[in-house]
Motif scaffolding. Sequence first.
Motif, PDB file in Angstrom:
ATOM      1  N   SER A 120       0.816  -1.214   0.000  1.00 13.10           N
ATOM      2  CA  SER A 120       0.000   0.000   0.000  1.00 13.10           C
ATOM      3  C   SER A 120       0.851   1.265   0.000  1.00 13.10           C
ATOM      4  O   SER A 120       0.444   2.291  -0.545  1.00 13.10           O
ATOM      5  CB  SER A 120      -0.943   0.004   1.213  1.00 13.10           C
ATOM      6  N   SER A 121       2.040   1.189   0.597  1.00 18.10           N
ATOM      7  CA  SER A 121       2.924   2.358   0.641  1.00 18.10           C
ATOM      8  C   SER A 121       3.284   2.812  -0.768  1.00 18.10           C
ATOM      9  O   SER A 121       3.265   4.020  -1.069  1.00 18.10           O
ATOM     10  CB  SER A 121       4.198   2.024   1.423  1.00 18.10           C
ATOM     11  N   ASN A 122       3.618   1.879  -1.641  1.00 18.95           N
ATOM     12  CA  ASN A 122       3.968   2.215  -3.017  1.00 18.95           C
ATOM     13  C   ASN A 122       2.731   2.533  -3.861  1.00 18.95           C
ATOM     14  O   ASN A 122       2.710   3.503  -4.613  1.00 18.95           O
ATOM     15  CB  ASN A 122       4.750   1.057  -3.663  1.00 18.95           C
ATOM     16  N   ALA A 123       1.707   1.701  -3.711  1.00 19.40           N
ATOM     17  CA  ALA A 123       0.503   1.871  -4.528  1.00 19.40           C
ATOM     18  C   ALA A 123      -0.240   3.163  -4.198  1.00 19.40           C
ATOM     19  O   ALA A 123      -0.848   3.775  -5.081  1.00 19.40           O
ATOM     20  CB  ALA A 123      -0.416   0.676  -4.329  1.00 19.40           C
ATOM     21  N   SER A 124      -0.189   3.582  -2.939  1.00 23.65           N
ATOM     22  CA  SER A 124      -0.946   4.773  -2.528  1.00 23.65           C
ATOM     23  C   SER A 124      -0.533   6.006  -3.316  1.00 23.65           C
ATOM     24  O   SER A 124      -1.384   6.760  -3.820  1.00 23.65           O
ATOM     25  CB  SER A 124      -0.760   5.028  -1.033  1.00 23.65           C
ATOM     26  N   TRP A 125       0.777   6.228  -3.449  1.00 20.60           N
ATOM     27  CA  TRP A 125       1.251   7.409  -4.167  1.00 20.60           C
ATOM     28  C   TRP A 125       0.953   7.311  -5.664  1.00 20.60           C
ATOM     29  O   TRP A 125       0.577   8.301  -6.293  1.00 20.60           O
ATOM     30  CB  TRP A 125       2.748   7.595  -3.944  1.00 20.60           C
ATOM     31  N   ILE A 126       1.119   6.113  -6.220  1.00 20.34           N
ATOM     32  CA  ILE A 126       0.848   5.931  -7.656  1.00 20.34           C
ATOM     33  C   ILE A 126      -0.612   6.233  -7.968  1.00 20.34           C
ATOM     34  O   ILE A 126      -0.921   7.008  -8.885  1.00 20.34           O
ATOM     35  CB  ILE A 126       1.196   4.489  -8.087  1.00 20.34           C
ATOM     36  N   LEU A 127      -1.520   5.632  -7.200  1.00 16.90           N
ATOM     37  CA  LEU A 127      -2.944   5.848  -7.434  1.00 16.90           C
ATOM     38  C   LEU A 127      -3.347   7.291  -7.174  1.00 16.90           C
ATOM     39  O   LEU A 127      -4.164   7.867  -7.912  1.00 16.90           O
ATOM     40  CB  LEU A 127      -3.768   4.905  -6.544  1.00 16.90           C
ATOM     41  N   PHE A 128      -2.756   7.884  -6.125  1.00 13.77           N
ATOM     42  CA  PHE A 128      -3.099   9.266  -5.805  1.00 13.77           C
ATOM     43  C   PHE A 128      -2.699  10.208  -6.935  1.00 13.77           C
ATOM     44  O   PHE A 128      -3.495  11.044  -7.375  1.00 13.77           O
ATOM     45  CB  PHE A 128      -2.413   9.684  -4.498  1.00 13.77           C
ATOM     46  N   ALA A 153      -3.337   5.596   4.527  1.00 10.03           N
ATOM     47  CA  ALA A 153      -3.780   5.543   5.927  1.00 10.03           C
ATOM     48  C   ALA A 153      -3.259   4.278   6.591  1.00 10.03           C
ATOM     49  O   ALA A 153      -2.976   4.262   7.797  1.00 10.03           O
ATOM     50  CB  ALA A 153      -5.297   5.603   6.000  1.00 10.03           C
ATOM     51  N   ALA A 154      -3.101   3.203   5.810  1.00  9.26           N
ATOM     52  CA  ALA A 154      -2.554   1.959   6.357  1.00  9.26           C
ATOM     53  C   ALA A 154      -1.111   2.156   6.793  1.00  9.26           C
ATOM     54  O   ALA A 154      -0.658   1.557   7.778  1.00  9.26           O
ATOM     55  CB  ALA A 154      -2.637   0.845   5.303  1.00  9.26           C
TER      56      ALA A 154
END
Length: 226
Positions: free
Chosen positions: A127-135, A155-156
């Motif tokens: 989620s740490s990597n995916a969060s920024w990409i999706l955002f 948030a995770a």
Amino acid sequence: MFYFDATYVLLIPAILLSFWAQAKISSAFNNYSEVRSINGYTGADAARKLLDANGLYDVPIEVIPGKLTDHYDPANRVLRLSEEVYYGSSVASIGVAAHETGHAFQHKQHYVPLEIRNSIVPAVNLSSNASWILFFIGMIFSIPFLARIGVVLFAAVVVFHLITLPVEFNASSRALKLLESRGILYGDEVKGARKVLSAAALTYVAAALMAISQLIRLIIISRDRD
């Protein structure tokens, strides 16, 4: 561009705390690296004594390269100490080694915050990597739904940092009590080890504050763009 905005101000306190925490841990560790323990134990000696005293005879201690790279590996049940800590007979080396044994004790006793942290590590890494990409994709292409998913995933990461705090504080508390009760460090030596571990704990507080500040930033930016 949206990533050059006033919300960066929210990060200033966390950035300042991070710099202060790094300076504090470097100063404390360097100072007490010059103070040799009365008993002359090395970090490895202290860790072995504490592990054995708590029935963890089967937990090996390994040397790893780097400075302050010390950690306990719960997956393989191995305690890894940096060369300076492993071979060093200073108050700082013993304090750091004892802290890592604290995590081994937590693991043995199924300390709940540690169990939770260990269980969510894979998900948090993803989620740490995916969060920024999706955002960023959501913001650049005006897809609010993707941006919101990015915020939720980040948030995770915040939850992980918050759970880490009691894990680290508890490990240090256990370490200091054992160092004194087992006669590995005495009086002012214990105080010195406490200063080193308190400074180290501050780095985790700074990391948690940074994560919280980033999350607030993302929420504000995503709402402004909706």
